[in-house]
Write a protein that holds these residues in place. Structure first.
Motif, PDB file in Angstrom:
ATOM      1  N   THR A  31     -70.394  68.432  -4.523  1.00 56.18           N
ATOM      2  CA  THR A  31     -69.856  67.462  -3.305  1.00 56.18           C
ATOM      3  C   THR A  31     -67.984  67.753  -3.769  1.00 56.18           C
ATOM      4  OG1 THR A  31     -71.430  66.840  -2.772  1.00 56.18           O
ATOM      5  CG2 THR A  31     -69.426  65.394  -2.521  1.00 56.18           C
ATOM      6  N   ARG A  32     -67.004  67.584  -2.850  1.00 58.05           N
ATOM      7  CA  ARG A  32     -65.745  67.636  -2.610  1.00 58.05           C
ATOM      8  C   ARG A  32     -65.047  66.747  -1.958  1.00 58.05           C
ATOM      9  NH1 ARG A  32     -63.488  73.554  -2.030  1.00 58.05           N
ATOM     10  NH2 ARG A  32     -65.202  74.082  -1.136  1.00 58.05           N
ATOM     11  N   LYS A  33     -64.206  65.806  -3.638  1.00 55.18           N
ATOM     12  CA  LYS A  33     -63.762  64.527  -2.540  1.00 55.18           C
ATOM     13  C   LYS A  33     -62.422  64.658  -2.712  1.00 55.18           C
ATOM     14  CE  LYS A  33     -64.770  59.416  -3.947  1.00 55.18           C
ATOM     15  NZ  LYS A  33     -65.904  58.605  -4.522  1.00 55.18           N
ATOM     16  N   PHE A  34     -61.746  64.599  -1.476  1.00 50.35           N
ATOM     17  CA  PHE A  34     -60.691  64.055  -1.443  1.00 50.35           C
ATOM     18  C   PHE A  34     -59.429  63.026  -1.765  1.00 50.35           C
ATOM     19  CE2 PHE A  34     -60.604  69.081  -0.233  1.00 50.35           C
ATOM     20  CZ  PHE A  34     -61.675  69.207   0.446  1.00 50.35           C
ATOM     21  N   LEU A  35     -59.143  62.768  -2.358  1.00 54.31           N
ATOM     22  CA  LEU A  35     -57.534  61.732  -1.681  1.00 54.31           C
ATOM     23  C   LEU A  35     -56.607  61.728  -1.086  1.00 54.31           C
ATOM     24  CD1 LEU A  35     -57.366  58.783  -3.096  1.00 54.31           C
ATOM     25  CD2 LEU A  35     -56.192  59.942  -5.211  1.00 54.31           C
ATOM     26  N   LEU A  36     -56.677  61.561   0.062  1.00 60.07           N
ATOM     27  CA  LEU A  36     -55.189  61.959   0.905  1.00 60.07           C
ATOM     28  C   LEU A  36     -54.044  60.653   0.795  1.00 60.07           C
ATOM     29  CD1 LEU A  36     -57.996  63.286   3.979  1.00 60.07           C
ATOM     30  CD2 LEU A  36     -56.377  64.155   2.902  1.00 60.07           C
ATOM     31  N   LYS A  37     -52.912  60.731   0.897  1.00 60.37           N
ATOM     32  CA  LYS A  37     -51.809  60.265   0.646  1.00 60.37           C
ATOM     33  C   LYS A  37     -51.435  60.260   2.068  1.00 60.37           C
ATOM     34  CE  LYS A  37     -47.733  59.158  -1.960  1.00 60.37           C
ATOM     35  NZ  LYS A  37     -46.911  58.981  -2.883  1.00 60.37           N
ATOM     36  N   LEU A  38     -51.521  58.862   3.087  1.00 61.67           N
ATOM     37  CA  LEU A  38     -50.911  58.653   4.047  1.00 61.67           C
ATOM     38  C   LEU A  38     -48.996  58.674   4.129  1.00 61.67           C
ATOM     39  CD1 LEU A  38     -52.635  56.672   4.589  1.00 61.67           C
ATOM     40  CD2 LEU A  38     -53.566  58.229   4.994  1.00 61.67           C
ATOM     41  N   GLN A  39     -48.913  58.836   5.351  1.00 62.65           N
ATOM     42  CA  GLN A  39     -47.073  57.983   4.736  1.00 62.65           C
ATOM     43  C   GLN A  39     -46.553  57.331   4.449  1.00 62.65           C
ATOM     44  OE1 GLN A  39     -47.062  59.337   9.565  1.00 62.65           O
ATOM     45  NE2 GLN A  39     -44.765  60.505   9.443  1.00 62.65           N
ATOM     46  N   ASP A  40     -47.446  56.282   4.745  1.00 59.91           N
ATOM     47  CA  ASP A  40     -46.770  54.450   4.452  1.00 59.91           C
ATOM     48  C   ASP A  40     -47.321  54.344   2.556  1.00 59.91           C
ATOM     49  OD1 ASP A  40     -49.581  54.506   4.519  1.00 59.91           O
ATOM     50  OD2 ASP A  40     -49.685  52.946   5.913  1.00 59.91           O
ATOM     51  N   GLY A  41     -47.955  55.643   2.133  1.00 68.60           N
ATOM     52  CA  GLY A  41     -48.303  55.542   0.464  1.00 68.60           C
ATOM     53  C   GLY A  41     -49.401  55.322  -0.100  1.00 68.60           C
ATOM     54  N   PRO A  46     -71.635  69.937   0.877  1.00 75.22           N
ATOM     55  CA  PRO A  46     -72.173  71.341   1.253  1.00 75.22           C
ATOM     56  C   PRO A  46     -73.348  71.127   1.793  1.00 75.22           C
ATOM     57  CG  PRO A  46     -72.146  71.066  -0.656  1.00 75.22           C
ATOM     58  CD  PRO A  46     -71.762  69.822  -1.230  1.00 75.22           C
ATOM     59  N   ALA A  47     -74.151  72.079   2.597  1.00 80.83           N
ATOM     60  CA  ALA A  47     -75.119  72.090   3.180  1.00 80.83           C
ATOM     61  C   ALA A  47     -76.777  71.372   2.687  1.00 80.83           C
ATOM     62  CB  ALA A  47     -75.250  73.477   3.592  1.00 80.83           C
ATOM     63  N   GLY A  75     -81.360  65.724   9.348  1.00 82.29           N
ATOM     64  CA  GLY A  75     -81.659  66.634   9.270  1.00 82.29           C
ATOM     65  C   GLY A  75     -81.201  68.081   8.625  1.00 82.29           C
ATOM     66  N   ASP A  76     -80.093  68.229   9.318  1.00 82.83           N
ATOM     67  CA  ASP A  76     -79.016  69.541   9.434  1.00 82.83           C
ATOM     68  C   ASP A  76     -79.014  70.225   8.114  1.00 82.83           C
ATOM     69  OD1 ASP A  76     -78.157  69.055  12.229  1.00 82.83           O
ATOM     70  OD2 ASP A  76     -77.214  67.305  11.879  1.00 82.83           O
ATOM     71  N   ARG A 109     -65.251  75.656   8.404  1.00 87.15           N
ATOM     72  CA  ARG A 109     -65.971  74.935   9.131  1.00 87.15           C
ATOM     73  C   ARG A 109     -66.090  73.858   8.724  1.00 87.15           C
ATOM     74  NH1 ARG A 109     -62.502  76.389  14.409  1.00 87.15           N
ATOM     75  NH2 ARG A 109     -63.193  74.076  15.202  1.00 87.15           N
ATOM     76  N   VAL A 110     -66.229  72.688   9.861  1.00 88.24           N
ATOM     77  CA  VAL A 110     -67.148  71.014   8.990  1.00 88.24           C
ATOM     78  C   VAL A 110     -67.899  71.159  10.415  1.00 88.24           C
ATOM     79  CG1 VAL A 110     -67.310  69.110   9.263  1.00 88.24           C
ATOM     80  CG2 VAL A 110     -65.143  70.496   7.511  1.00 88.24           C
ATOM     81  N   ASP A 111     -69.717  71.061  10.136  1.00 83.88           N
ATOM     82  CA  ASP A 111     -69.702  70.701  11.606  1.00 83.88           C
ATOM     83  C   ASP A 111     -70.839  70.057  11.717  1.00 83.88           C
ATOM     84  OD1 ASP A 111     -71.199  74.341  10.710  1.00 83.88           O
ATOM     85  OD2 ASP A 111     -71.193  72.872   9.501  1.00 83.88           O
ATOM     86  N   ASN A 112     -70.365  68.904  10.782  1.00 80.83           N
ATOM     87  CA  ASN A 112     -71.153  67.631  11.140  1.00 80.83           C
ATOM     88  C   ASN A 112     -69.739  66.613  10.202  1.00 80.83           C
ATOM     89  OD1 ASN A 112     -73.675  66.654  11.827  1.00 80.83           O
ATOM     90  ND2 ASN A 112     -75.102  65.611   9.380  1.00 80.83           N
ATOM     91  N   LEU A 113     -70.163  65.599  11.075  1.00 78.36           N
ATOM     92  CA  LEU A 113     -68.972  65.015  10.636  1.00 78.36           C
ATOM     93  C   LEU A 113     -70.214  63.460  10.742  1.00 78.36           C
ATOM     94  CD1 LEU A 113     -65.874  64.188  12.393  1.00 78.36           C
ATOM     95  CD2 LEU A 113     -65.783  65.486  10.219  1.00 78.36           C
TER      96      LEU A 113
END
Ligand code: SAH
Length: 388
Positions: free
Chosen positions: A94-104, A113-114, A121-122, A173-177
């Protein structure tokens, strides 16, 4: 790694900081902008294609638009409002992304992954677990996301951009959210539903509605509202307690919307939808893992034909809760199975990272002094006192 920042994409068309993101715009919004700018209507389609089909990472790159239109666009919007600050995990797990927003501030999003044991059950699908708010106001006692309280709602653009940025970074592509990252999606109803429309649309990101799951701590009125939302998305409930006394101890929201009210809203959802609801149930040792809870849970699940996902609790830094031993986990599941309920017990590694969503952001914001270190000692008492 995509190292795009507003500064890097701005020259020579300069975008001011904190403008709304283009990835939150619908065709109607774009048509309104084009009309306001006195441009011919066909420009709206071009802009739409640059944003979604071509995923332009800057307004400057939208080469079929006139310079003056690009300047006008850059005065009002920014192509990207997130930057990837950190990636942990690996391609196979599993990959975890830390995302920075415009306000810091920071949010997290997790690429799984699959995985055969996932929601719906996907098994062959890449799932992204997205955040809907910075922090969370609901104060579930076991969860890292709410430890530092609530900061703000994410915009539709900030939600959609999580998918776009991760796809660009991962090259797939991501196919499940699943809306199971930080925040309570139904407390940010209008931005979340707008993001879902964009994510689903042919002109947008193109993810099937049945491959999107909104997870909620149980905001009954908003569940009813979402039942009337036209897209056939899935619903998951973070239940974690099958009686009001147990659930109220760990989820204060249960005092506002107790189980009877929640399950009435779920019956309403069912009357509108064919797909099964998923009940998420974290197993926390000595708190909600008693077999009596399993029997009550089985009854409740059967009443609405729901599936149950059992998740052994993942330790959170600063919180004392633990998961029960595997024997107890199995016994709990077996009670459900014996009662004829579809139940899965997820023990895979990936979920250790996914379910601990919120911790990375907490560490980062604490390290930068954006938030004070939360004082979890005050929050971990088991018993009625914990929810006061
Ligand atoms: N607020 C929404 C969306 C967040 S979902 C909701 O409550 O559904 C995040 C999921 O992870 C929820 O099911 C939550 O209960 C679960 N979770 C939170 N902390 C966890 C932990 N330490 N271990 C396992 N699951 C956890």
């Amino acid at each position: 790694m995509q190292s795009e920042s507003p500064a890097a994409t701005a020259a020579p068309i300069t975008a001011a900081a904190k403008l709304p993101g283009l990835l939150g715009l619908s065709p109607t919004d774009i048509a309104a902008f084009v009309a306001e700018s006195g441009e011919p209507a066909f420009r709206a389609k071009q802009i739409l294609e640059w944003i979604y089909a071509k995923r332009a990472i800057s307004i400057e790159a939208m080469s079929s638009l006139s310079k003056s239109l690009r300047v006008a666009l850059a005065e009002k919007f920014t192509a990207r409002c997130l930057t990837i600050a950190k990636v942990t995990g690996s391609e196979d797990t599993t990959r975890k992304f830390l995302l920075k927003l415009q306000d810091g501030r920071y949010v997290e999003t997790v690429l799984i992954p699959a995985n055969p044991a996932l929601y719906g059950g996907d098994s062959d699908r890449r799932t992204l677990c997205v955040s809907s708010q910075v922090g969370c106001a609901y104060d579930c006692k076991f969860c890292a996301s709410g430890l530092a309280g609530f900061t703000r709602n994410l915009t539709a653009a900030e939600i959609v951009e999580q998918i776009v940025q991760v796809e660009a970074y991962a090259g797939e592509r991501v196919d499940n959210l699943v809306f199971m990252g930080m925040g309570e999606p139904l407390a940010n109803y209008s931005n979340v539903t707008k993001a879902i429309e964009i994510l689903n649309a042919e002109w947008g990101i193109g993810i099937g509605a049945r491959h999107m799951t909104v997870s909620t701590s149980g905001l009954a009125p908003q569940i009813r509202k979402l039942a009337d939302f036209p897209l056939q998305i899935r619903l998951a409930i973070s239940l974690h307690g099958a009686s009001d006394d147990v659930r109220s101890q760990i989820m204060p929201v249960n005092q506002k919307h107790p189980l009877a009210e929640l399950f009435e809203a779920l019956q309403y959802w069912r009357s509108k939808r064919k797909q099964h609801i998923t009940l998420e149930y974290i197993l926390i040792e000595g708190v909600n893992d008693m077999l009596e809870q399993a029997r009550l849970l089985a009854k409740r699940a059967r009443g609405i034909h729901a599936k149950v996902n059992l998740i052994p609790y993942n330790t959170v830094d600063g919180l004392q809760w633990t998961r029960p031993g595997e024997e107890q986990q199995d016994a709990f599941r077996d009670v459900l199975l014996a009662a004829g309920v579809t139940a899965t017990l997820r023990r895979e590694k990936g979920h250790d990272i996914a379910a601990a969503c919120g911790q990375l952001r907490l560490k980062q914001e604490t390290a930068e002094g954006i938030i004070e270190s939360p004082v979890p000692e005050k929050r971990i008492t088991i018993g009625a006192g914990a929810v006061s």
